[in-house]
Write a protein that holds these residues in place. Structure first.
Motif: not given
Length: 378
Positions: A64-87
């Motif tokens: 599911n190519y486009w699901w991965q795009a939204h997974l990446l979007d969610c990870l960026v959401d989380a990184q903007e919320r609380q930056p983390n080197a592992a993320r």
């Protein structure tokens, strides 16, 4: 201890970081259940399509190519919320995993798919300086080539097809508006305006103000049939395109169109401020996408009764998704209908749509949208 009480997040209802904490819990759960290397290759990650995982899931046979795009979007959401080197490392590994699983390329035949990935890649660069020049050059070129005058304008849903729709033109318009100032062509903003104007003229239902799905066209360019199906994510990407075009525009037309669509969503596509779902599979992402762009409308449009409504829809949906979560391995599990209790699938062969990564990403997405509004209010 009940399911709802059994998931401690260290906050109380009055905590100013309530939604941030809940988003973090959702993130850990989704990643623990779904994130996996691509074919055991180091330095890669990809979202497994289903949990509990089947052998095919583990091998990313159906990825599911486009699901991965939204997974990446969610990870960026989380990184903007609380930056983390592992993320940050996970974001880079996911980008690499997408390219490898896509056999070394960035594009496929679906214009909507590549627009979604392009949007997520731009955010990954803004957030973590992920290199995207080659990817965006390929994606933008294919999207530009997708425009024809068939059906009055717009880009195709996929190559060698006779269908044009909001799910392709909406994210492409958002992408072109952003890319015009981030490395693209100056004309990309006009492309975005033309796509959004085409949707406004051809696919807005005059009775409800909602966007229909799309149109089939004849070889001579005339419209053969209008697909008058209403999807929540069509409203989300149209709102998102209008919000982008409203930035720097003095006419007020894009603000007015965004507000009209928000009011239409409030009238027709929610129950008690909870956005309606669309089952599993691709439909599992639809409500989360709408929530994402409703939050953008709140933050970027002038305050109005419509933006207050958008805020209520995001927060009401997030609260329902959280209250109706189930407790599964590694944390909360979300259902396809946020207003109804989620059910835990028993095994890989158990055909509950809660298995789908799309459904879980949508739940995570609405929590991140609520957390974003929470931060902006603070």
């Amino acid at each position: 201890m009940t399911q709802r009480a059994g998931y401690a997040d260290g906050t109380t209802e009055g905590s100013p970081s309530l939604w941030g904490a809940r988003s973090a819990v959702a993130e850990r759960a989704v990643l623990a259940r779904h994130l996996r290397r691509v074919w055991a290759l180091p330095g890669t990650r990809l979202g497994v399509a289903g949990w509990p995982q089947s052998i095919g899931n583990r091998l990313h046979g159906h990825w599911n190519y486009w699901w991965q795009a939204h997974l990446l979007d969610c990870l960026v959401d989380a990184q903007e919320r609380q930056p983390n080197a592992a993320r940050a490392a996970t974001i880079r590994r996911l980008v690499r995993g997408v390219r490898l699983r896509n056999l070394g390329t960035w594009t496929n035949d679906y214009y909507d798919d590549i627009a979604w990935l392009g949007l997520a890649l731009m955010r990954a660069r803004d957030c973590e300086d992920v290199p995207i020049t080659k990817a965006m050059t390929a994606i933008a070129a294919q999207l530009r080539a997708g425009w024809t005058d068939h059906g009055g304008g717009g880009i195709w849903w996929r190559r060698k097809d006779m269908f044009k729709n909001v799910p392709a033109n909406g994210p492409a318009a958002i992408l072109f508006t952003r890319w015009a100032t981030r490395g693209g062509q100056r004309a990309d903003r006009q492309r975005a305006r033309s796509m959004t104007e085409w949707m406004s003229q051809v696919l807005v239902d005059p009775a409800t103000g909602l966007l229909w799905d799309g149109v089939y066209v004849e070889p001579d360019g005339s419209i053969k049939d209008i697909v008058r199906v209403i999807y929540t994510y069509c409203q989300g990407v149209y709102i998102g395109a209008c919000v982008e075009l409203a930035d720097g525009d003095t006419s007020g037309v894009w603000v007015e169109r965004a507000e009209q669509t928000i009011r239409a969503v409030a009238t027709h596509l929610n129950d008690d401020n909870v956005l309606r779902g669309r089952g599993g599979g691709d439909g599992g992402l639809f409500a989360g996408i709408l929530a994402r762009y409703l939050a953008q409308a709140v933050l970027r449009l002038p305050p109005s009764p419509a933006t207050a409504t958008a805020r209520d829809l995001v927060l009401g949906s997030a609260l329902a998704a959280w209250r109706n979560r189930a407790l599964a391995r590694s944390g909360p599990l979300f259902g396809p209908e946020w207003a109804q209790p989620a059910q835990v699938p028993r095994a890989a062969g158990h055909r509950r749509v809660e298995r789908d990564l799309s459904v879980q990403l949508s739940g995570w997405m609405v929590l991140e949208a609520a957390a974003l509004l929470e931060r902006s209010a603070g």
